[in-house]
Design a protein around this motif. Structure first.
Motif, PDB file in Angstrom:
ATOM      1  N   VAL A 135     -14.835 116.298 104.872  1.00  0.00           N
ATOM      2  CA  VAL A 135     -14.923 114.976 104.249  1.00  0.00           C
ATOM      3  C   VAL A 135     -16.265 114.826 103.525  1.00  0.00           C
ATOM      4  CG1 VAL A 135     -15.029 112.491 104.687  1.00  0.00           C
ATOM      5  CG2 VAL A 135     -13.349 113.898 105.896  1.00  0.00           C
ATOM      6  N   GLY A 136     -17.329 115.262 104.171  1.00  0.00           N
ATOM      7  CA  GLY A 136     -18.651 115.168 103.563  1.00  0.00           C
ATOM      8  C   GLY A 136     -18.770 116.002 102.307  1.00  0.00           C
ATOM      9  N   SER A 137     -18.206 117.202 102.321  1.00  0.00           N
ATOM     10  CA  SER A 137     -18.279 118.087 101.163  1.00  0.00           C
ATOM     11  C   SER A 137     -17.597 117.466  99.952  1.00  0.00           C
ATOM     12  CB  SER A 137     -17.641 119.439 101.495  1.00  0.00           C
ATOM     13  OG  SER A 137     -17.732 120.321 100.402  1.00  0.00           O
ATOM     14  N   VAL A 138     -16.375 117.004 100.147  1.00  0.00           N
ATOM     15  CA  VAL A 138     -15.623 116.422  99.037  1.00  0.00           C
ATOM     16  C   VAL A 138     -16.234 115.086  98.616  1.00  0.00           C
ATOM     17  CG1 VAL A 138     -13.376 115.563  98.298  1.00  0.00           C
ATOM     18  CG2 VAL A 138     -13.521 117.618  99.716  1.00  0.00           C
ATOM     19  N   ALA A 139     -16.601 114.259  99.601  1.00  0.00           N
ATOM     20  CA  ALA A 139     -17.152 112.940  99.281  1.00  0.00           C
ATOM     21  C   ALA A 139     -18.488 113.048  98.560  1.00  0.00           C
ATOM     22  CB  ALA A 139     -17.316 112.124 100.564  1.00  0.00           C
ATOM     23  N   GLY A 140     -19.324 114.010  98.959  1.00  0.00           N
ATOM     24  CA  GLY A 140     -20.615 114.166  98.291  1.00  0.00           C
ATOM     25  C   GLY A 140     -20.454 114.551  96.835  1.00  0.00           C
ATOM     26  N   GLY A 141     -19.539 115.487  96.563  1.00  0.00           N
ATOM     27  CA  GLY A 141     -19.273 115.855  95.183  1.00  0.00           C
ATOM     28  C   GLY A 141     -18.607 114.740  94.407  1.00  0.00           C
ATOM     29  N   TRP A 142     -17.671 114.035  95.053  1.00  0.00           N
ATOM     30  CA  TRP A 142     -16.967 112.933  94.393  1.00  0.00           C
ATOM     31  C   TRP A 142     -17.921 111.803  94.036  1.00  0.00           C
ATOM     32  CZ3 TRP A 142     -16.599 107.843  96.028  1.00  0.00           C
ATOM     33  CH2 TRP A 142     -15.730 107.019  95.302  1.00  0.00           C
ATOM     34  N   LEU A 143     -18.827 111.445  94.957  1.00  0.00           N
ATOM     35  CA  LEU A 143     -19.703 110.302  94.726  1.00  0.00           C
ATOM     36  C   LEU A 143     -20.603 110.511  93.515  1.00  0.00           C
ATOM     37  CD1 LEU A 143     -20.850 107.572  95.478  1.00  0.00           C
ATOM     38  CD2 LEU A 143     -22.348 108.720  97.146  1.00  0.00           C
ATOM     39  N   SER A 144     -21.245 111.671  93.439  1.00  0.00           N
ATOM     40  CA  SER A 144     -22.140 111.871  92.299  1.00  0.00           C
ATOM     41  C   SER A 144     -21.351 111.969  90.995  1.00  0.00           C
ATOM     42  CB  SER A 144     -23.012 113.112  92.499  1.00  0.00           C
ATOM     43  OG  SER A 144     -22.250 114.292  92.508  1.00  0.00           O
ATOM     44  N   SER A 145     -20.169 112.591  91.021  1.00  0.00           N
ATOM     45  CA  SER A 145     -19.335 112.652  89.820  1.00  0.00           C
ATOM     46  C   SER A 145     -18.879 111.255  89.401  1.00  0.00           C
ATOM     47  CB  SER A 145     -18.128 113.563  90.044  1.00  0.00           C
ATOM     48  OG  SER A 145     -18.534 114.903  90.238  1.00  0.00           O
ATOM     49  N   LYS A 146     -18.538 110.420  90.389  1.00  0.00           N
ATOM     50  CA  LYS A 146     -18.116 109.047  90.100  1.00  0.00           C
ATOM     51  C   LYS A 146     -19.252 108.247  89.475  1.00  0.00           C
ATOM     52  CE  LYS A 146     -14.862 105.867  90.532  1.00  0.00           C
ATOM     53  NZ  LYS A 146     -13.538 106.016  89.878  1.00  0.00           N
TER      54      LYS A 146
ATOM     55  N   ILE B 259     -23.022 115.250 115.670  1.00  0.00           N
ATOM     56  CA  ILE B 259     -23.140 116.543 114.983  1.00  0.00           C
ATOM     57  C   ILE B 259     -22.215 116.592 113.773  1.00  0.00           C
ATOM     58  CG2 ILE B 259     -22.777 119.029 115.211  1.00  0.00           C
ATOM     59  CD1 ILE B 259     -23.566 118.683 118.191  1.00  0.00           C
ATOM     60  N   GLY B 260     -21.008 116.029 113.901  1.00  0.00           N
ATOM     61  CA  GLY B 260     -20.077 115.992 112.773  1.00  0.00           C
ATOM     62  C   GLY B 260     -20.627 115.209 111.592  1.00  0.00           C
ATOM     63  N   LEU B 261     -21.328 114.103 111.876  1.00  0.00           N
ATOM     64  CA  LEU B 261     -21.965 113.338 110.803  1.00  0.00           C
ATOM     65  C   LEU B 261     -23.033 114.181 110.111  1.00  0.00           C
ATOM     66  CD1 LEU B 261     -22.359 110.640 109.303  1.00  0.00           C
ATOM     67  CD2 LEU B 261     -24.007 110.004 111.095  1.00  0.00           C
ATOM     68  N   ALA B 262     -23.797 114.933 110.908  1.00  0.00           N
ATOM     69  CA  ALA B 262     -24.849 115.789 110.330  1.00  0.00           C
ATOM     70  C   ALA B 262     -24.263 116.919 109.490  1.00  0.00           C
ATOM     71  CB  ALA B 262     -25.730 116.356 111.440  1.00  0.00           C
ATOM     72  N   THR B 263     -23.197 117.546 109.964  1.00  0.00           N
ATOM     73  CA  THR B 263     -22.599 118.633 109.182  1.00  0.00           C
ATOM     74  C   THR B 263     -21.931 118.092 107.913  1.00  0.00           C
ATOM     75  OG1 THR B 263     -20.550 118.544 110.505  1.00  0.00           O
ATOM     76  CG2 THR B 263     -22.247 120.121 111.188  1.00  0.00           C
ATOM     77  N   ALA B 264     -21.352 116.890 107.998  1.00  0.00           N
ATOM     78  CA  ALA B 264     -20.806 116.260 106.794  1.00  0.00           C
ATOM     79  C   ALA B 264     -21.923 115.961 105.801  1.00  0.00           C
ATOM     80  CB  ALA B 264     -20.067 114.973 107.164  1.00  0.00           C
ATOM     81  N   ALA B 265     -23.054 115.471 106.318  1.00  0.00           N
ATOM     82  CA  ALA B 265     -24.201 115.193 105.459  1.00  0.00           C
ATOM     83  C   ALA B 265     -24.715 116.467 104.802  1.00  0.00           C
ATOM     84  CB  ALA B 265     -25.313 114.534 106.282  1.00  0.00           C
ATOM     85  N   HIS B 266     -24.754 117.540 105.578  1.00  0.00           N
ATOM     86  CA  HIS B 266     -25.196 118.816 104.989  1.00  0.00           C
ATOM     87  C   HIS B 266     -24.312 119.215 103.824  1.00  0.00           C
ATOM     88  CE1 HIS B 266     -26.568 122.994 104.639  1.00  0.00           C
ATOM     89  NE2 HIS B 266     -25.286 123.228 104.377  1.00  0.00           N
ATOM     90  N   GLN B 267     -23.013 119.136 104.018  1.00  0.00           N
ATOM     91  CA  GLN B 267     -22.096 119.606 102.980  1.00  0.00           C
ATOM     92  C   GLN B 267     -22.146 118.722 101.736  1.00  0.00           C
ATOM     93  OE1 GLN B 267     -21.560 122.526 103.417  1.00  0.00           O
ATOM     94  NE2 GLN B 267     -19.537 122.949 104.273  1.00  0.00           N
ATOM     95  N   GLY B 268     -22.290 117.408 101.931  1.00  0.00           N
ATOM     96  CA  GLY B 268     -22.436 116.530 100.777  1.00  0.00           C
ATOM     97  C   GLY B 268     -23.725 116.793 100.024  1.00  0.00           C
ATOM     98  N   PHE B 269     -24.814 116.984 100.753  1.00  0.00           N
ATOM     99  CA  PHE B 269     -26.104 117.309 100.156  1.00  0.00           C
ATOM    100  C   PHE B 269     -26.014 118.641  99.422  1.00  0.00           C
ATOM    101  CE2 PHE B 269     -30.446 118.649  99.838  1.00  0.00           C
ATOM    102  CZ  PHE B 269     -31.242 117.510  99.891  1.00  0.00           C
ATOM    103  N   SER B 270     -25.407 119.617 100.087  1.00  0.00           N
ATOM    104  CA  SER B 270     -25.311 120.962  99.526  1.00  0.00           C
ATOM    105  C   SER B 270     -24.467 120.993  98.260  1.00  0.00           C
ATOM    106  CB  SER B 270     -24.720 121.909 100.574  1.00  0.00           C
ATOM    107  OG  SER B 270     -24.749 123.242 100.135  1.00  0.00           O
ATOM    108  N   ALA B 271     -23.372 120.232  98.226  1.00  0.00           N
ATOM    109  CA  ALA B 271     -22.520 120.203  97.037  1.00  0.00           C
ATOM    110  C   ALA B 271     -23.305 119.761  95.817  1.00  0.00           C
ATOM    111  CB  ALA B 271     -21.323 119.288  97.264  1.00  0.00           C
ATOM    112  N   ASN B 272     -24.249 118.842  95.996  1.00  0.00           N
ATOM    113  CA  ASN B 272     -25.058 118.370  94.881  1.00  0.00           C
ATOM    114  C   ASN B 272     -26.215 119.299  94.568  1.00  0.00           C
ATOM    115  OD1 ASN B 272     -24.233 115.415  93.932  1.00  0.00           O
ATOM    116  ND2 ASN B 272     -23.767 115.628  96.104  1.00  0.00           N
ATOM    117  N   LEU B 273     -26.826 119.882  95.592  1.00  0.00           N
ATOM    118  CA  LEU B 273     -27.887 120.846  95.335  1.00  0.00           C
ATOM    119  C   LEU B 273     -27.340 122.066  94.599  1.00  0.00           C
ATOM    120  CD1 LEU B 273     -30.866 121.613  95.717  1.00  0.00           C
ATOM    121  CD2 LEU B 273     -30.231 122.657  97.909  1.00  0.00           C
ATOM    122  N   TYR B 274     -26.130 122.492  94.953  1.00  0.00           N
ATOM    123  CA  TYR B 274     -25.525 123.658  94.306  1.00  0.00           C
ATOM    124  C   TYR B 274     -25.327 123.452  92.803  1.00  0.00           C
ATOM    125  CZ  TYR B 274     -24.328 126.647  98.283  1.00  0.00           C
ATOM    126  OH  TYR B 274     -24.383 127.496  99.354  1.00  0.00           O
TER     127      TYR B 274
END
Length: 426
Positions: free
Chosen positions: A282-293, A335-350
């Protein structure tokens, strides 16, 4: 000609680019099953082979060292020979390394198998990021990156669903063989389907125009020495150095934490790990979706990326208290919130390399950043092994995890305050 879908501006274009994302997503699922199996089996293999925490950390370190060198090398390979054959080569090497685990009978044997795995897996993200840069306009890249990166979480979910059955039915050696052989089905599909957009016969003229809607950039080959003189290279690389070790820690040590703190084992790891990595998805997709939106609504790339990264960094901070949670599911949600945060952050850093560098340099910049991220992972591996051997608690490790993202965002902002396209001078 590709299947058609309606864009927000009313122009009908194809969706072949999303087939490319689906292939990248599938490869990432396989990548993380192969990468995560050893961590899932850590407790059982430690008992069988008499590993200490430091021994296990050294096995992880061998993977990280090979991954670091391979990541930067494959970044260059992707720029030189292209994503199609570069990714195929990386996939073949890591599959061989994965199956080599079945033949390991000593600490050194596992180190060698992990090193081969690391050499191959070092090509996955440089290839994926360059593929996204080739197939997507800038405004869609974070979302596409979030989608393929979500495969890493699905891989982490598949592992506790599949591995216990295979291990209990056939033994851990055959588990490595079966998963390796099954994954080879992906390789011919990739070679058949993947081409650069202008070489693809499936692509409609409208979709090609959509992909190439950004202003054209230089096709000049740019060497590493020139890239190392650009501060945006270091914005990406130091960001990776700070956040990648946190994801490695979760991947390689999370089953151990759940076993030691909450008494879980091979048969009971599944549900908690599935929840954690579903949240990561959820974090991975949401992080990429939010910045694109935000970009679609008129925000600059700089504002959209960094605002999303700030939200993710703040969501990671509660993990500092994960070891204090007495109830399993409270710890799982933190921990799930932290891993979701990592993936959202990472999607944008990438997306930073493809946002600010010409396409011809993206693979190399991603490789440099991945190398530093893997070096950070080596530091984290030794740190985690030392802390667990000497202190026996995960709290200091989680405190580092909680603070890494805010520090990474600060570094990115200081080195790339506007995220504007760079001019690389001779």
């Amino acid at each position: 000609m590709g299947s058609e879908t309606t864009e927000t501006n009313g122009v009908r274009v194809g969706m072949v680019r999303w087939i490319v994302v689906a292939l990248l997503f599938t490869a990432m699922v396989i990548n993380y099953v192969d990468r995560g199996m050893l961590g899932f089996l850590k407790s059982d293999l430690s008992k069988e082979f008499g590993w200490s925490e430091t021994d296990y950390a050294d096995i992880v370190l061998c993977f990280q060292a090979a991954y670091a060198l391979s990541y930067v090398a494959f970044g260059r390979v992707m720029d030189k020979i292209g994503v199609r054959w570069g990714y195929a080569l990386a996939f073949t090497i890591w599959t061989i390394g994965h199956m080599c685990h079945s033949a390991a009978r000593s600490l050194v044997g596992f180190m060698i198998a992990r090193a081969i795995l690391g050499i191959g897996e070092g090509g996955a993200f440089p290839g994926s990021i360059k593929a996204v840069a080739e197939w997507f306009p800038r405004k869609e890249r974070a979302y596409a990156t979030g989608l393929f990166n979500a495969g890493s979480n699905i891989g982490a979910i598949v592992t506790p669903l599949v591995v216990p059955f295979l291990v209990l039915s056939y033994g851990w050696q055959m588990a490595f063989i079966i998963t390796g052989v099954a994954s080879l089905l992906w390789l011919p599909l990739w070679i058949i389907v993947y081409r650069r957009p202008r070489e693809s016969k499936m692509l409609s003229p409208a979709e090609l125009a959509h992909i190439e809607s950004d202003p054209p950039d230089t096709t000049e080959k740019i060497g590493w020495l020139r890239l190392l003189r650009v501060k945006e290279t270091w914005a990406y690389a130091l960001g990776k150095f700070l956040i990648d070790p946190i994801w490695w820690m979760f991947l390689f040590w999370l089953p151990d934490f759940l076993g030691k703190r909450h008494g879980l084992d091979l048969k009971s790891f599944g549900p908690p790990l599935i929840v954690i990595y579903l949240l990561s998805d959820v974090g991975s997709v949401a992080g990429g979706w939010l910045s694109s939106k935000l970009i679609h609504r008129g925000a600059t790339v700089n504002r959209a990326r960094k605002l999303t990264m700030l939200v993710c960094a703040l969501c990671a901070t509660p993990v500092a208290f994960a070891a204090f949670a007495d109830q399993l599911w409270v710890a799982v949600l933190i921990i799930g919130l932290a891993t979701a945060a990592h993936q959202g952050f990472s999607a944008n850093l990438y997306t930073l390399p493809s946002d600010v560098f010409p396409r011809s340099a993206v693979g190399s910049v991603v490789g440099i950043g991945g190398m530093l991220g893997a070096i950070g992972g080596m530091v984290m591996a030794k740190y985690a092994g030392y802390i667990l051997d000497k202190i026996g608690t995960y709290t200091p490790i989680f405190v580092v995890a909680a603070s890494a993202y805010l520090l990474a965002l600060l570094v990115v902002h200081l080195l790339s305050p506007r995220m504007e396209p760079v001019q690389i001078k001779d």
